[in-house]
Design a protein around this motif. Structure first.
Motif, short mmCIF file in Angstrom:
data_model
loop_
_atom_site.label_atom_id
_atom_site.label_comp_id
_atom_site.label_asym_id
_atom_site.label_seq_id
_atom_site.Cartn_x
_atom_site.Cartn_y
_atom_site.Cartn_z
N ILE A 211 4.84 -15.81 4.80
CA ILE A 211 5.94 -14.87 4.99
C ILE A 211 7.25 -15.54 4.58
O ILE A 211 7.51 -16.68 4.93
N VAL A 212 8.08 -14.81 3.84
CA VAL A 212 9.38 -15.29 3.40
C VAL A 212 10.45 -14.46 4.11
O VAL A 212 10.48 -13.24 3.97
N GLY A 213 11.30 -15.10 4.88
CA GLY A 213 12.36 -14.37 5.58
C GLY A 213 11.87 -13.68 6.84
O GLY A 213 10.85 -14.04 7.41
N GLU A 214 12.59 -12.66 7.25
CA GLU A 214 12.30 -11.92 8.48
C GLU A 214 11.72 -10.55 8.16
O GLU A 214 12.12 -9.91 7.19
N PRO A 215 10.78 -10.07 8.98
CA PRO A 215 10.26 -8.72 8.77
C PRO A 215 11.34 -7.66 9.02
O PRO A 215 12.19 -7.83 9.89
N ALA A 216 11.32 -6.61 8.22
CA ALA A 216 12.21 -5.46 8.42
C ALA A 216 11.40 -4.38 9.13
O ALA A 216 10.23 -4.16 8.82
N ARG A 217 12.01 -3.72 10.11
CA ARG A 217 11.31 -2.69 10.89
C ARG A 217 11.85 -1.31 10.52
O ARG A 217 13.05 -1.09 10.53
N GLN A 218 10.93 -0.40 10.21
CA GLN A 218 11.28 0.99 9.91
C GLN A 218 10.67 1.86 11.00
O GLN A 218 9.45 1.96 11.10
N PRO A 219 11.49 2.45 11.87
CA PRO A 219 10.93 3.29 12.93
C PRO A 219 10.25 4.52 12.33
O PRO A 219 10.58 4.95 11.23
N GLY A 220 9.32 5.07 13.08
CA GLY A 220 8.60 6.26 12.64
C GLY A 220 9.48 7.50 12.68
O GLY A 220 10.50 7.55 13.36
N GLY A 221 9.06 8.48 11.94
CA GLY A 221 9.79 9.73 11.88
C GLY A 221 8.87 10.91 12.08
O GLY A 221 7.76 10.77 12.60
N PHE A 222 9.30 12.06 11.65
CA PHE A 222 8.55 13.29 11.81
C PHE A 222 7.26 13.28 10.99
O PHE A 222 6.22 13.74 11.44
N ILE A 223 7.32 12.72 9.76
CA ILE A 223 6.18 12.78 8.86
C ILE A 223 5.45 11.43 8.76
O ILE A 223 4.24 11.38 8.73
N VAL A 224 6.19 10.33 8.71
CA VAL A 224 5.62 9.02 8.44
C VAL A 224 5.68 8.14 9.70
O VAL A 224 6.68 8.12 10.39
N GLN A 225 4.59 7.41 9.96
CA GLN A 225 4.56 6.46 11.07
C GLN A 225 5.49 5.28 10.77
O GLN A 225 5.77 4.98 9.61
#
Length: 110
Positions: free
Chosen positions: A84-98
């Motif tokens: 792994i390079v750097g820090e993980p980015a987090r994308q919260p879930g929405g109406f259509i996509v987890q």
């Protein structure tokens, strides 16, 4: 809709065994592997301005929000260990996509 249609292996380094190697360093136990659903794609950098020449050097890996990426020693993609390079980015879930985590990885060499 589930974007995680592939599988990857998260490798966790083994912990200390209480024994020492001949140099006095703590000996570590065997690594532990977990298979997780994921998606990955190549990432690259463009070498010149008109984008005729491109050098690929790693992958973007997308994993579920619950994947314990901070404890991972390596991610295995198609049997090859990547760091792994750097820090993980987090994308919260929405109406259509987890929700998911996105992390950059590079092939481990040497």
């Amino acid at each position: 809709m589930n974007l995680m249609t592939e599988s990857c292996v998260l490798r966790f380094r083994g912990g200390p065994t209480g024994e020492f190697d001949p140099y006095g360093n703590p000996a570590l136990g065997a690594s532990r592997d977990e298979t997780w659903p994921c998606w990955y794609e190549p990432r690259g950098s463009t070498e010149d301005t008109d984008a005729k020449e491109q050098q690929l050097y790693g992958y973007w890996v997308y994993l579920p929000l619950g994947a314990p990426l901070r404890a991972v020693d390596a991610i295995l993609l198609e049997g090859e260990a990547h760091q792994i390079v750097g820090e993980p980015a987090r994308q919260p879930g929405g109406f259509i996509v987890q929700g998911f985590q996105k992390v950059a990885v590079e092939l481990v060499t040497g």
